[in-house]
Design a protein around this motif. Structure first.
Motif, short mmCIF file in Angstrom:
data_model
loop_
_atom_site.label_atom_id
_atom_site.label_comp_id
_atom_site.label_asym_id
_atom_site.label_seq_id
_atom_site.Cartn_x
_atom_site.Cartn_y
_atom_site.Cartn_z
N UNK A 24 0.81 -1.21 0.00
CA UNK A 24 0.00 0.00 0.00
C UNK A 24 0.85 1.26 0.00
N UNK A 25 0.38 2.24 -0.70
CA UNK A 25 1.17 3.46 -0.86
C UNK A 25 1.04 4.43 0.31
N UNK A 26 -0.11 4.49 0.96
CA UNK A 26 -0.29 5.42 2.07
C UNK A 26 -1.22 4.82 3.11
N UNK A 27 -0.89 5.07 4.38
CA UNK A 27 -1.73 4.64 5.49
C UNK A 27 -2.03 5.86 6.35
N UNK A 28 -3.22 6.45 6.21
CA UNK A 28 -3.57 7.58 7.07
C UNK A 28 -3.87 7.10 8.49
N UNK A 29 -3.64 7.96 9.47
CA UNK A 29 -3.94 7.60 10.86
C UNK A 29 -5.03 8.53 11.38
N UNK A 65 9.98 -10.33 7.30
CA UNK A 65 8.64 -10.86 7.05
C UNK A 65 8.77 -12.32 6.62
N UNK A 66 8.05 -13.17 7.33
CA UNK A 66 8.11 -14.61 7.09
C UNK A 66 6.67 -15.09 6.90
N UNK A 67 6.33 -15.44 5.66
CA UNK A 67 4.97 -15.88 5.38
C UNK A 67 4.76 -17.36 5.64
N UNK A 68 5.79 -18.10 5.95
CA UNK A 68 5.60 -19.48 6.38
C UNK A 68 4.99 -19.48 7.77
N UNK A 69 5.53 -18.63 8.65
CA UNK A 69 5.05 -18.55 10.03
C UNK A 69 4.18 -17.32 10.26
N UNK A 70 4.04 -16.46 9.25
CA UNK A 70 3.24 -15.23 9.34
C UNK A 70 3.73 -14.32 10.46
N UNK A 71 5.04 -14.06 10.46
CA UNK A 71 5.65 -13.23 11.49
C UNK A 71 6.42 -12.06 10.85
N UNK A 72 6.70 -11.07 11.67
CA UNK A 72 7.51 -9.94 11.24
C UNK A 72 8.13 -9.26 12.44
N UNK A 73 9.19 -8.49 12.20
CA UNK A 73 9.92 -7.77 13.24
C UNK A 73 9.67 -6.27 13.06
N UNK A 74 9.16 -5.63 14.09
CA UNK A 74 8.80 -4.23 14.05
C UNK A 74 9.93 -3.37 14.61
N UNK A 116 -2.08 -2.64 9.60
CA UNK A 116 -1.81 -2.99 8.21
C UNK A 116 -1.16 -4.38 8.11
N UNK A 117 -0.17 -4.64 8.97
CA UNK A 117 0.55 -5.92 8.90
C UNK A 117 -0.38 -7.09 9.22
N UNK A 118 -1.25 -6.93 10.20
CA UNK A 118 -2.20 -8.00 10.52
C UNK A 118 -3.29 -8.11 9.46
N UNK A 119 -3.71 -7.01 8.91
CA UNK A 119 -4.78 -7.02 7.91
C UNK A 119 -4.27 -7.32 6.52
#
Length: 181
Positions: A4-9, A85-94, A118-121
């Motif tokens: 995604x190009x932009x994420x408004x808050x 980002x690991x899509x085998x385990x669906x994990x990421x480091x923030x 965004x990462x969860x969705x």
């Protein structure tokens, strides 16, 4: 998976990919020693700042990391990222940082909350992890307020120069209840 190009808050900040015209802001952000060691590479010239931005684009294109500038009125105030980002385990480091003038204003918290949504969705991750030096209480407050539970301490994990630092590890699951106050 979308980049995604932009994420408004809701707080009026915007997350968007870093751009080459942000290089002067990147260069200024990494001037303080505390920030310079977090860059992972030297960022002391305009060329190095442009390289830093280009590396974020390459990671995004590869689907391995998504780094966002947190901006107000198109002025970068900080950065939030989900990497490893690991899509085998669906994990990421923030990770996250803010420029000195933006600290204590909720910029990192707002950015981390938007990034997690965004990462969860859209990205479909289930578990997000992060870590901060145990001597960085501000980073800990951001993590906790963004819904990341403490999971433990990794002893002497980071080394900056000759000094080693313990890191407190946090995680948030897609199913965790979060107060986005």
């Amino acid at each position: 998976m979308s980049g995604a190009e932009e994420l408004p808050t809701p707080q009026g900040l915007l997350l968007r990919p870093w751009r080459p015209d942000d290089a002067p802001a990147v260069l200024r952000a990494f001037v303080p020693e505390e920030m310079a060691r977090q860059a992972g590479r030297s960022v002391t010239t305009m060329t190095e700042a442009l390289d830093w931005v280009a590396a974020r684009d390459e990671e995004r294109a590869a689907g391995t990391a998504y780094t966002w500038a947190v901006v107000s009125g198109d002025v970068p105030l900080g950065s939030v990222a989900v990497a490893a980002v690991n899509h085998v385990h669906d994990t990421g480091w923030v990770s996250y940082w803010t420029v000195e003038s933006a600290r204590g204003r909720g910029v990192a918290l707002t950015g981390v909350r938007a990034l997690a949504r965004w990462a969860f969705g859209e990205l479909g991750l289930y578990r997000l992890e992060l870590g901060h030096r145990t001597n960085n209480p501000a980073s800990c407050r951001v993590a906790r307020r963004a819904g990341f539970a403490v999971e433990g301490v990794d002893r002497q994990k980071l080394r900056y120069g000759d000094e080693r630092f313990d890191v407190e590890r946090h995680a948030r699951l897609a199913t965790d209840p979060v107060n986005d106050d």
